[in-house]
Design an enzyme around this catalytic site. Structure first.
Site, mmCIF file in Angstrom:
data_model
loop_
_atom_site.group_PDB
_atom_site.id
_atom_site.type_symbol
_atom_site.label_atom_id
_atom_site.label_comp_id
_atom_site.label_asym_id
_atom_site.label_seq_id
_atom_site.Cartn_x
_atom_site.Cartn_y
_atom_site.Cartn_z
ATOM 1 N N LYS A 144 0.828 -1.219 0.013
ATOM 2 C CA LYS A 144 -0.124 -0.121 0.063
ATOM 3 C C LYS A 144 0.873 1.331 -0.098
ATOM 4 C CE LYS A 144 -3.899 -2.171 2.357
ATOM 5 N NZ LYS A 144 -5.112 -1.864 3.293
ATOM 6 N N TYR A 170 -12.740 -2.689 -3.929
ATOM 7 C CA TYR A 170 -13.286 -2.851 -2.496
ATOM 8 C C TYR A 170 -14.722 -2.730 -2.697
ATOM 9 C CZ TYR A 170 -8.385 -1.986 -0.350
ATOM 10 O OH TYR A 170 -7.276 -2.224 0.100
ATOM 11 N N PHE A 198 -16.035 3.406 6.518
ATOM 12 C CA PHE A 198 -14.525 3.880 6.380
ATOM 13 C C PHE A 198 -14.395 3.841 4.906
ATOM 14 C CE2 PHE A 198 -14.675 -0.943 7.281
ATOM 15 C CZ PHE A 198 -14.166 -1.232 6.192
ATOM 16 N N ARG A 224 -1.401 -14.561 4.240
ATOM 17 C CA ARG A 224 -2.322 -13.629 5.328
ATOM 18 C C ARG A 224 -1.671 -13.935 6.778
ATOM 19 N NH1 ARG A 224 -6.767 -11.345 3.578
ATOM 20 N NH2 ARG A 224 -7.927 -11.401 5.698
ATOM 21 N N THR A 228 -5.217 -7.085 10.718
ATOM 22 C CA THR A 228 -5.324 -5.678 10.074
ATOM 23 C C THR A 228 -4.874 -4.753 10.665
ATOM 24 O OG1 THR A 228 -7.378 -6.994 9.097
ATOM 25 C CG2 THR A 228 -7.367 -4.375 8.822
ATOM 26 N N ARG A 266 2.738 -6.522 9.076
ATOM 27 C CA ARG A 266 2.012 -5.565 9.556
ATOM 28 C C ARG A 266 2.746 -4.929 11.068
ATOM 29 N NH1 ARG A 266 -3.425 -7.517 7.325
ATOM 30 N NH2 ARG A 266 -3.856 -6.390 5.502
ATOM 31 N N ASN A 322 -1.998 0.320 6.672
ATOM 32 C CA ASN A 322 -1.424 -1.064 7.125
ATOM 33 C C ASN A 322 -0.790 -1.883 6.390
ATOM 34 O OD1 ASN A 322 -3.554 -1.781 5.728
ATOM 35 N ND2 ASN A 322 -4.554 -3.044 6.897
ATOM 36 N N HIS A 357 -2.245 -5.450 1.369
ATOM 37 C CA HIS A 357 -3.588 -6.045 1.207
ATOM 38 C C HIS A 357 -3.310 -7.495 0.710
ATOM 39 C CE1 HIS A 357 -7.363 -6.907 -0.297
ATOM 40 N NE2 HIS A 357 -6.971 -7.222 -1.311
ATOM 41 N N GLU A 410 -9.680 -10.584 -7.711
ATOM 42 C CA GLU A 410 -8.703 -9.495 -7.742
ATOM 43 C C GLU A 410 -7.551 -9.652 -8.529
ATOM 44 O OE1 GLU A 410 -7.707 -9.201 -3.499
ATOM 45 O OE2 GLU A 410 -9.812 -8.723 -2.886
HETATM 46 P P1 CMP Z 1 -7.416 -4.345 3.189
HETATM 47 O O1 CMP Z 1 -6.915 -5.898 3.253
HETATM 48 O O2 CMP Z 1 -6.961 -3.695 2.125
HETATM 49 O O3 CMP Z 1 -9.072 -4.782 2.905
HETATM 50 C C1 CMP Z 1 -10.176 -3.858 3.497
HETATM 51 C C2 CMP Z 1 -9.238 -2.703 4.103
HETATM 52 O O4 CMP Z 1 -10.179 -1.716 4.617
HETATM 53 C C3 CMP Z 1 -8.488 -2.983 5.352
HETATM 54 O O5 CMP Z 1 -7.418 -3.747 4.666
HETATM 55 C C4 CMP Z 1 -8.223 -1.792 6.050
HETATM 56 O O6 CMP Z 1 -7.106 -1.113 5.535
HETATM 57 C C5 CMP Z 1 -9.367 -1.064 5.683
HETATM 58 N N1 CMP Z 1 -10.225 -1.081 6.902
HETATM 59 C C6 CMP Z 1 -10.783 -2.182 7.655
HETATM 60 N N2 CMP Z 1 -11.545 -1.586 8.769
HETATM 61 C C7 CMP Z 1 -11.305 -0.341 8.812
HETATM 62 C C8 CMP Z 1 -11.647 0.642 9.554
HETATM 63 N N3 CMP Z 1 -12.395 0.476 10.690
HETATM 64 N N4 CMP Z 1 -11.389 1.925 9.584
HETATM 65 C C9 CMP Z 1 -10.484 2.188 8.412
HETATM 66 N N5 CMP Z 1 -10.037 1.441 7.348
HETATM 67 C C10 CMP Z 1 -10.386 0.337 7.468
#
Ligand code: CMP
Length: 137
Positions: free
Chosen positions: A9, A49, A57, A85, A91, A102, A112, A115, A126
């Site tokens: 990211k 997404y 969010f 993963r 996350t 992470r 974070n 992905h 994807e």
């Molecule tokens: P990702 O694996 O890219 O898939 C969905 C993304 O949404 C996740 O990683 C986070 O970066 C983001 N995400 C999930 N929960 C939240 C949250 N509560 N607030 C902001 N971002 C979020």
């Protein structure tokens, strides 16, 4: 062999961790089958997404993911989806195990670092948002 989509990211690209993160995958025996640097557009964010479009969010997530370049990759290996993963960790880095990507490189639960696809169905969908079949080796 199973394939999965990984995104390094914008936060991790900006913090110069492309090499560290790529090395973690290769050290774990995963194969890089495709890789490119690109900037996510609003349209790609909405497609990638799609399941988060209605979440509170989404605006923050989309603004962050389109803010600067990312690196997209296809990784392959036995159980690649679960193994990637596990390498990534939770996350939110506050909940991620020591040594995970992470824990090492993420700033918080939204910025974070990485992905990864969460199921074979997501991976199949994807991978082809970011790569055509001829770009995957
Ligand atoms: P990702 O694996 O890219 O898939 C969905 C993304 O949404 C996740 O990683 C986070 O970066 C983001 N995400 C999930 N929960 C939240 C949250 N509560 N607030 C902001 N971002 C979020």
């Amino acid at each position: 062999m199973e394939q999965t989509l990984v995104l390094i990211k914008p936060d991790a690209v900006g913090a110069h961790h492309i090499g560290d993160i790529t090395k973690a995958y290769e050290d774990a025996g995963l194969e890089i089958r495709a890789m490119k640097m690109m900037q996510m557009t609003d349209r790609i964010a909405r497609i990638h997404y799609a399941e988060h479009l209605a979440k509170p969010f989404y605006g923050e997530l989309s603004a962050f993911m389109t803010s600067a370049p990312l690196v997209a990759m296809v990784l392959a290996g036995e159980n690649a989806i679960a193994r990637v993963r596990e390498l990534h960790g939770a996350t939110n880095p506050a909940n991620a195990a020591e040594g995970t990507i992470r824990k090492r490189f993420a700033k918080n639960g939204s910025e974070n670092a990485v992905h990864a696809s969460d199921s074979p169905e997501s991976a199949a969908r994807e991978v082809h948002i970011f790569f055509s079949e001829t770009e995957i080796f």
